[in-house]
Design a protein around this motif. Structure first.
Motif, mmCIF file in Angstrom:
data_model
loop_
_atom_site.group_PDB
_atom_site.id
_atom_site.type_symbol
_atom_site.label_atom_id
_atom_site.label_comp_id
_atom_site.label_asym_id
_atom_site.label_seq_id
_atom_site.Cartn_x
_atom_site.Cartn_y
_atom_site.Cartn_z
ATOM 1 N N VAL A 1 63.475 71.181 53.738
ATOM 2 C CA VAL A 1 64.498 71.945 54.434
ATOM 3 C C VAL A 1 63.975 72.334 55.806
ATOM 4 O O VAL A 1 62.876 72.857 55.946
ATOM 5 C CB VAL A 1 64.977 73.188 53.633
ATOM 6 N N ARG B 1 76.030 70.429 56.363
ATOM 7 C CA ARG B 1 74.761 71.072 56.673
ATOM 8 C C ARG B 1 74.589 72.378 55.906
ATOM 9 O O ARG B 1 73.471 72.846 55.751
ATOM 10 C CB ARG B 1 74.687 71.390 58.175
ATOM 11 N N GLY B 2 75.673 72.997 55.478
ATOM 12 C CA GLY B 2 75.576 74.307 54.848
ATOM 13 C C GLY B 2 75.466 75.407 55.883
ATOM 14 O O GLY B 2 75.499 75.159 57.092
ATOM 15 N N TYR C 1 70.471 73.822 55.386
ATOM 16 C CA TYR C 1 69.602 73.534 54.255
ATOM 17 C C TYR C 1 70.288 72.770 53.122
ATOM 18 O O TYR C 1 69.684 72.504 52.082
ATOM 19 C CB TYR C 1 69.011 74.834 53.685
ATOM 20 N N ALA C 2 71.554 72.457 53.278
ATOM 21 C CA ALA C 2 72.308 71.855 52.175
ATOM 22 C C ALA C 2 71.765 70.471 51.808
ATOM 23 O O ALA C 2 71.079 69.836 52.596
ATOM 24 C CB ALA C 2 73.781 71.751 52.551
ATOM 25 N N GLY C 3 72.091 70.027 50.597
ATOM 26 C CA GLY C 3 71.792 68.656 50.192
ATOM 27 C C GLY C 3 70.631 68.487 49.237
ATOM 28 O O GLY C 3 70.286 67.368 48.879
ATOM 29 N N GLU C 4 70.030 69.587 48.804
ATOM 30 C CA GLU C 4 68.861 69.452 47.921
ATOM 31 C C GLU C 4 69.287 69.154 46.481
ATOM 32 O O GLU C 4 69.041 69.928 45.559
ATOM 33 C CB GLU C 4 67.994 70.714 48.010
ATOM 34 N N VAL C 5 69.887 67.983 46.294
ATOM 35 C CA VAL C 5 70.447 67.624 44.986
ATOM 36 C C VAL C 5 69.372 67.375 43.932
ATOM 37 O O VAL C 5 69.665 67.374 42.735
ATOM 38 C CB VAL C 5 71.377 66.388 45.087
ATOM 39 N N HIS D 1 66.967 69.288 43.243
ATOM 40 C CA HIS D 1 66.544 70.553 42.645
ATOM 41 C C HIS D 1 67.707 71.274 41.982
ATOM 42 O O HIS D 1 68.023 72.416 42.277
ATOM 43 C CB HIS D 1 65.820 71.419 43.684
ATOM 44 N N GLN D 2 68.363 70.535 41.106
ATOM 45 C CA GLN D 2 69.318 71.124 40.170
ATOM 46 C C GLN D 2 68.716 70.919 38.789
ATOM 47 O O GLN D 2 68.058 69.900 38.534
ATOM 48 C CB GLN D 2 70.656 70.385 40.238
ATOM 49 N N CYS E 1 58.566 72.031 42.983
ATOM 50 C CA CYS E 1 59.222 73.210 43.567
ATOM 51 C C CYS E 1 58.904 74.461 42.760
ATOM 52 O O CYS E 1 59.241 75.564 43.169
ATOM 53 C CB CYS E 1 60.736 73.002 43.655
ATOM 54 N N CYS F 1 63.963 69.836 36.873
ATOM 55 C CA CYS F 1 64.747 69.353 38.014
ATOM 56 C C CYS F 1 65.022 67.854 37.845
ATOM 57 O O CYS F 1 64.195 67.114 37.307
ATOM 58 C CB CYS F 1 63.963 69.533 39.319
#
Lengths: 411, 411
Positions: B163, B244-245, B249-253, B255-256, B267, B272
């Motif tokens: 990020v 972009r959020g 920082y958007a898009g950290e798929v 880390h779900q 992380c 994850c």
């Protein structure tokens, strides 16, 4: 006077005037009342143009003007106070429908967004689309009977828990209603027999819209509204606009894998997040029998002893929210549906799990809040959808709306 | 002539001309060459205005004009053929950097988006930011030495797996590099000592940008680019614009939560999606030792016997993609990084799991494809980011770029 001005002017000038008229009505509708000075500032037009536009909307009987109460506009300075322009809720209204798995709500909502009247009934047990539509139409007719004589209906819209296509009026897939490819809007339009458009939206998306316009998401460009009942869906606003996806199906955040060893979901898969936090999981956590699920809020009153199962559910909520925060980097996440009752009871569990899960940078941005519109977010969002056409072209829509009501009122 | 026209014209007209000049250069850069007739059509301006704008860019030596080869423009009709306008890659270029956990790449990319030269080196083992930047600067100087004399450097940009905040030049969190709050852009700018802006982007976001402009996402408004190496990130395009959020920082798929009983992630969490499909999981599935992970593609050549562990990984990939399809309803998902090798081997497992997981309506829309730019998506995306300023204000940026190179070339 408006008619005189229209004649002989070029197409472009007419288009500009219509655009300005629509924009001004949008400001009045969304703010619930705004001074002419504020309109001048927000729209970047001069006072006399604003005055003309307001006069035209006044003549169309959709707004009224009033002298502001003293002290309300401290920045107005000396001189004659700027008149307030208010939406006229009794003159123009829409009908909004919220289809739930257990109950159905309909509301009459006036210009300005206020709920004028609301009726709720249990969803017919077999959820047959034809039966559902017949009951909805009966409820809507009941609302129409109490509308002011002379008031104009400008739209109908329904919120559905599932993937829908507004353009075709089709409910593509609503697993918790047991519906697939139900031609909802055409069916409702033909049964109610009114010459107004019938529109269709996903419940979470409409909840997000309402909270964005008038609730916890006001002045926020990035938000998620989580609609959580039997099903779990997300309405996402990105850069101030609803995230619809390629064909309007986006936002099904409840149907992501959450736990490999999780429970069977109504969508056919195993371990969806929905199975961990949906209202059936909440009911199981607090010992509410499945057939009493409409009484679930009674089990979740403030001060209730919180069983460990509900705290565990709160942590699953927090972990999933953390994932959404990582994916969307929102300014605010709004917890709708049954989470309005759950969150206050297990707030620390939710936020601790979220803080542990989400990456620090996006976590710092994201507020987790309850909807300002309470249980009305989704139905108010449906009303906003129903107002769309009026707010795009007030003159055209009002011309068509004249007389629409007399058809049904005579029936 | 341009100077004459500029003098005495009002600010608005000047602003319009600058806007048009920038827009036209964007068309030439993105298309890699376009006829004046096509420019006239796309920009909705008349032929003589287009002619003037092209002439000005020609005088600035950023585009060249050529007579089209016969038959290339069959719809041009009779009469004099419309001249082609081509980007001049040897006249204007940017430097792009891709920081990876195991290797670092730099490239010199000319106007028009072509990679002119590329250098790759292993990432310094301790990944100390100062050491990393020193090596990157050395690599960039090597590229500059082979640039055409007189060519102009107009920007530098770096892609980072983490990020980042472009505005401040800060890498907020890149767990797989072990970085947090590294002031990357200012450091690189001061070390290289050139008067050009240094910009920063997330690797997946930049991969999505490049594929959107010149790859598998051309003419698509909704796409996901999955960057998958040691870390897993997503670059998402929504309604044609990068998602972009709230703060980029958007898009950290990756880390779900994917599996409650899953493995420990870098992380700090457990289960994850990244732990299931990242390159360490791939290496384990095919028996590649962790310290040979840069040789992973050798284990994934076409025709390789596919072990059951890799098929299982393919199913986890499909289930996760199904969740993303439910959330974003994309037209296309582009599989970057190590997935370029994995996907062809386990395609059926991936697609079967995806079809079983995703809801039918969005699943029907979503194509799963490899990046058209192969392994270059991310670095080409970094180059696009570096070109941003030029494409916003060609005249201003070129005026500042003159002489920037002489500083370093003399060093």
């Amino acid at each position: 006077m408006a008619a005189t001005r229209r004649r002989g002017t070029g197409t472009n000038q007419e288009a500009v005037r219509r655009h300005n008229l629509a924009t001004l009505l949008g400001h009045v509708h969304h703010s619930g009342g705004v001074s002419r000075a504020q309109l001048t500032e927000r729209m970047g037009l001069n006072r006399s143009t604003i005055g003309d536009l307001v006069r035209e909307l006044d003549e169309l009987a959709v707004v009224s003007q009033s002298v502001p109460e003293a002290g309300l506009h401290p920045r107005a300075g000396a001189g004659r106070p700027s008149l307030d322009v208010n939406p006229d809720p009794d003159s123009v209204f829409v009908l909004a429908v919220q289809l739930g798995v257990d109950s159905m709500d309909v509301a009459r909502v006036g210009l300005g967004g206020g709920v004028l009247e609301r009726i709720s009934r249990p969803t017919p047990s077999d959820r047959d689309p034809e039966v559902v539509v017949d009951v909805v139409v009966e409820m809507l007719r009941q609302l129409l009977r109490s509308a002011e004589p002379g008031s104009r209906l400008v739209g109908i819209a329904a919120a559905v828990p599932g993937v829908v296509n507004d353009a075709t009026g089709l409910v593509r897939f609503a697993p918790n209603l047991g519906w697939s490819d139900v031609s909802f809007s055409p069916l409702l339009a033909s049964r109610i027999g009114l010459r107004v458009p019938v529109r269709l939206g996903n419940d979470a998306e409409l909840g997000a819209l309402a909270e964005h316009i008038r609730g916890a998401g006001r002045h926020k460009s990035h938000l998620i509204f989580l609609s959580c009942d039997v099903g779990v869906g997300g309405g996402v606003i990105v850069e101030g606009l609803p995230m619809r996806g390629a064909s309007g199906y986006a936002g099904e955040v409840g149907h992501q894998r959450f736990d490999n060893g999780g429970a069977r979901c109504r969508c056919g898969n195993t371990g969806c997040w929905e199975t961990e936090i949906g209202s059936h999981a909440v009911a199981a956590a607090v010992g509410c029998p499945d057939d009493e699920i409409d009484r679930l809020p009674e089990y979740l009153q403030p001060g209730t002893r919180v069983p460990p199962e509900l705290r565990r559910l709160g942590r699953s909520l927090g972990v999933g929210l953390g994932g959404l925060v990582n994916v969307f980097n929102p300014e605010v996440v709004i917890l709708g549906g049954v989470l309005r009752w759950v969150f206050p009871l297990v707030r620390d569990d939710v936020l601790d799990a979220l803080d542990a899960w989400a990456l620090e940078a996006p976590a710092r941005e994201a507020q987790i809040v309850l909807p300002w519109l309470g249980g009305d977010s989704v139905i108010v969002g449906a009303a906003e959808l129903a107002f769309t056409d009026l707010l795009a072209d007030p003159v055209g829509v009002l011309a068509r709306a004249e007389g629409a009501l007399s058809t049904v009122m005579g029936a």
